[in-house]
Scaffold this motif. Structure first.
Motif, PDB file in Angstrom:
ATOM      1  N   VAL A   1      12.586 127.983  10.324  1.00 53.84           N
ATOM      2  CA  VAL A   1      12.482 128.982  11.148  1.00 53.84           C
ATOM      3  C   VAL A   1      13.601 130.304  10.839  1.00 53.84           C
ATOM      4  CG1 VAL A   1      14.186 127.977  13.015  1.00 53.84           C
ATOM      5  CG2 VAL A   1      12.091 129.496  13.436  1.00 53.84           C
ATOM      6  N   GLN A   2      13.186 131.298  11.226  1.00 53.32           N
ATOM      7  CA  GLN A   2      14.158 132.408  11.135  1.00 53.32           C
ATOM      8  C   GLN A   2      14.909 132.651  12.137  1.00 53.32           C
ATOM      9  OE1 GLN A   2      11.860 135.970  10.697  1.00 53.32           O
ATOM     10  NE2 GLN A   2      11.872 135.769   8.342  1.00 53.32           N
ATOM     11  N   ALA A   3      16.073 133.096  12.005  1.00 58.96           N
ATOM     12  CA  ALA A   3      17.114 133.037  13.278  1.00 58.96           C
ATOM     13  C   ALA A   3      16.571 134.007  14.208  1.00 58.96           C
ATOM     14  CB  ALA A   3      18.386 134.072  12.690  1.00 58.96           C
ATOM     15  N   GLY A   4      16.627 133.620  15.430  1.00 57.44           N
ATOM     16  CA  GLY A   4      15.916 134.053  16.636  1.00 57.44           C
ATOM     17  C   GLY A   4      14.782 133.216  17.236  1.00 57.44           C
ATOM     18  N   GLY A   5      14.284 132.543  16.318  1.00 57.52           N
ATOM     19  CA  GLY A   5      13.255 131.669  16.579  1.00 57.52           C
ATOM     20  C   GLY A   5      13.296 130.566  17.526  1.00 57.52           C
ATOM     21  N   SER A   6      12.265 129.717  17.466  1.00 57.56           N
ATOM     22  CA  SER A   6      12.475 128.559  18.536  1.00 57.56           C
ATOM     23  C   SER A   6      11.777 127.421  17.671  1.00 57.56           C
ATOM     24  CB  SER A   6      11.632 128.614  19.538  1.00 57.56           C
ATOM     25  OG  SER A   6      12.280 129.860  20.426  1.00 57.56           O
ATOM     26  N   LEU A   7      12.063 126.108  18.066  1.00 54.18           N
ATOM     27  CA  LEU A   7      11.549 124.868  17.650  1.00 54.18           C
ATOM     28  C   LEU A   7      11.613 123.963  18.703  1.00 54.18           C
ATOM     29  CD1 LEU A   7      12.965 124.119  14.052  1.00 54.18           C
ATOM     30  CD2 LEU A   7      10.509 124.791  14.626  1.00 54.18           C
ATOM     31  N   ARG A   8      10.568 122.898  18.666  1.00 60.09           N
ATOM     32  CA  ARG A   8      10.670 121.955  19.741  1.00 60.09           C
ATOM     33  C   ARG A   8      10.712 120.598  18.942  1.00 60.09           C
ATOM     34  NH1 ARG A   8       6.760 119.922  24.722  1.00 60.09           N
ATOM     35  NH2 ARG A   8       5.704 119.120  22.851  1.00 60.09           N
ATOM     36  N   LEU A   9      12.073 119.891  19.333  1.00 53.47           N
ATOM     37  CA  LEU A   9      11.935 118.461  18.730  1.00 53.47           C
ATOM     38  C   LEU A   9      11.471 117.522  19.572  1.00 53.47           C
ATOM     39  CD1 LEU A   9      15.415 118.720  17.043  1.00 53.47           C
ATOM     40  CD2 LEU A   9      13.147 119.471  16.026  1.00 53.47           C
ATOM     41  N   SER A  10      10.907 116.502  19.024  1.00 53.33           N
ATOM     42  CA  SER A  10      10.315 115.237  19.738  1.00 53.33           C
ATOM     43  C   SER A  10      10.975 114.032  19.430  1.00 53.33           C
ATOM     44  CB  SER A  10       8.893 115.350  19.663  1.00 53.33           C
ATOM     45  OG  SER A  10       8.134 116.191  20.268  1.00 53.33           O
ATOM     46  N   CYS A  11      11.001 113.247  20.205  1.00 56.23           N
ATOM     47  CA  CYS A  11      11.580 111.851  19.906  1.00 56.23           C
ATOM     48  C   CYS A  11      10.851 110.665  20.591  1.00 56.23           C
ATOM     49  CB  CYS A  11      13.046 111.590  20.255  1.00 56.23           C
ATOM     50  SG  CYS A  11      13.666 109.805  20.098  1.00 56.23           S
ATOM     51  N   ALA A  12      10.141 109.936  19.972  1.00 59.96           N
ATOM     52  CA  ALA A  12       9.057 109.137  20.600  1.00 59.96           C
ATOM     53  C   ALA A  12       9.938 107.745  20.370  1.00 59.96           C
ATOM     54  CB  ALA A  12       7.727 109.199  19.647  1.00 59.96           C
ATOM     55  N   ALA A  13       9.727 107.013  21.618  1.00 55.97           N
ATOM     56  CA  ALA A  13      10.315 105.657  21.802  1.00 55.97           C
ATOM     57  C   ALA A  13       9.039 104.598  21.749  1.00 55.97           C
ATOM     58  CB  ALA A  13      11.104 105.508  22.754  1.00 55.97           C
ATOM     59  N   SER A  14       9.531 103.686  20.979  1.00 55.92           N
ATOM     60  CA  SER A  14       8.546 102.560  20.805  1.00 55.92           C
ATOM     61  C   SER A  14       8.184 101.871  22.044  1.00 55.92           C
ATOM     62  CB  SER A  14       8.877 101.570  19.747  1.00 55.92           C
ATOM     63  OG  SER A  14      10.216 100.842  20.035  1.00 55.92           O
ATOM     64  N   GLY A  15       9.063 101.982  22.945  1.00 57.75           N
ATOM     65  CA  GLY A  15       8.803 101.380  24.463  1.00 57.75           C
ATOM     66  C   GLY A  15       9.267 102.290  25.568  1.00 57.75           C
ATOM     67  N   SER A  16       9.374 101.926  26.852  1.00 60.08           N
ATOM     68  CA  SER A  16       9.867 102.932  27.945  1.00 60.08           C
ATOM     69  C   SER A  16      11.027 103.549  27.564  1.00 60.08           C
ATOM     70  CB  SER A  16       9.932 102.348  29.330  1.00 60.08           C
ATOM     71  OG  SER A  16      10.378 102.979  30.008  1.00 60.08           O
ATOM     72  N   ILE A  17      11.193 104.988  27.661  1.00 62.34           N
ATOM     73  CA  ILE A  17      12.596 105.669  27.635  1.00 62.34           C
ATOM     74  C   ILE A  17      13.583 105.309  28.677  1.00 62.34           C
ATOM     75  CG2 ILE A  17      11.676 107.530  26.184  1.00 62.34           C
ATOM     76  CD1 ILE A  17      11.571 109.146  28.825  1.00 62.34           C
ATOM     77  N   PHE A  18      13.066 104.832  29.573  1.00 65.89           N
ATOM     78  CA  PHE A  18      14.083 104.231  30.782  1.00 65.89           C
ATOM     79  C   PHE A  18      14.646 102.998  30.514  1.00 65.89           C
ATOM     80  CE2 PHE A  18      13.458 107.824  33.667  1.00 65.89           C
ATOM     81  CZ  PHE A  18      12.233 108.211  33.449  1.00 65.89           C
ATOM     82  N   SER A  19      14.326 102.234  29.364  1.00 67.91           N
ATOM     83  CA  SER A  19      14.958 101.282  28.905  1.00 67.91           C
ATOM     84  C   SER A  19      16.401 101.557  28.346  1.00 67.91           C
ATOM     85  CB  SER A  19      14.060 100.313  27.888  1.00 67.91           C
ATOM     86  OG  SER A  19      14.072 100.982  26.646  1.00 67.91           O
ATOM     87  N   PHE A  20      16.607 102.935  28.181  1.00 65.72           N
ATOM     88  CA  PHE A  20      17.789 103.394  27.622  1.00 65.72           C
ATOM     89  C   PHE A  20      18.448 104.053  28.822  1.00 65.72           C
ATOM     90  CE2 PHE A  20      16.861 102.874  23.256  1.00 65.72           C
ATOM     91  CZ  PHE A  20      15.445 102.725  23.061  1.00 65.72           C
TER      92      PHE A  20
END
Length: 119
Positions: free
Chosen positions: A12-31
């Motif tokens: 991406v160019q400077a000033g731009g945006s990105l959205r990263l995703s992190c998908a867990a194999s189970g509930s994220i509330f287990s962390f």
């Protein structure tokens, strides 16, 4: 087996945006805490942002007011919205989940996703 899978990186160019995703194999509330870290070439891995089970967030000073960590429990996914990106944000971004296992604390890492910001 716990798996964390990141996606959303890219160029991406400077000033731009990105959205990263992190998908867990189970509930994220287990962390107890989930976080995003990054590692640039020749540098140590550093914390970018984290979120606890209770929703408390924490950000590195360098990304405050530009990055936002959030979660979607229905999708077992944690996000990192990155706005106003700078070339110094270029790094491999990793998702980490921390799970208490007394007397230890277990940490799980994703494989990383490359973010490159051009000037």
């Amino acid at each position: 087996q716990v798996q964390l899978v990141e996606s959303g990186g890219g160029l991406v160019q400077a000033g731009g945006s990105l959205r990263l995703s992190c998908a867990a194999s189970g509930s994220i509330f287990s962390f107890s805490t989930m976080g995003w870290y990054r590692q640039a070439p020749g540098k140590e891995r550093e914390l970018v942002a984290s979120i606890t089970n209770s929703g408390t967030t924490n950000y590195a000073d360098s990304v405050k007011d530009r990055f936002t960590i959030s979660r979607d429990s229905a999708k077992n996914t944690v996000y990192l919205q990155m706005n106003s990106l700078k070339p110094e944000d270029t790094a491999v971004y990793y998702c980490k989940g921390t799970r208490p296992s007394p007397p230890h604390t277990l940490a799980y890492w994703g494989q990383g996703t490359q973010v490159t910001v051009s000037s």
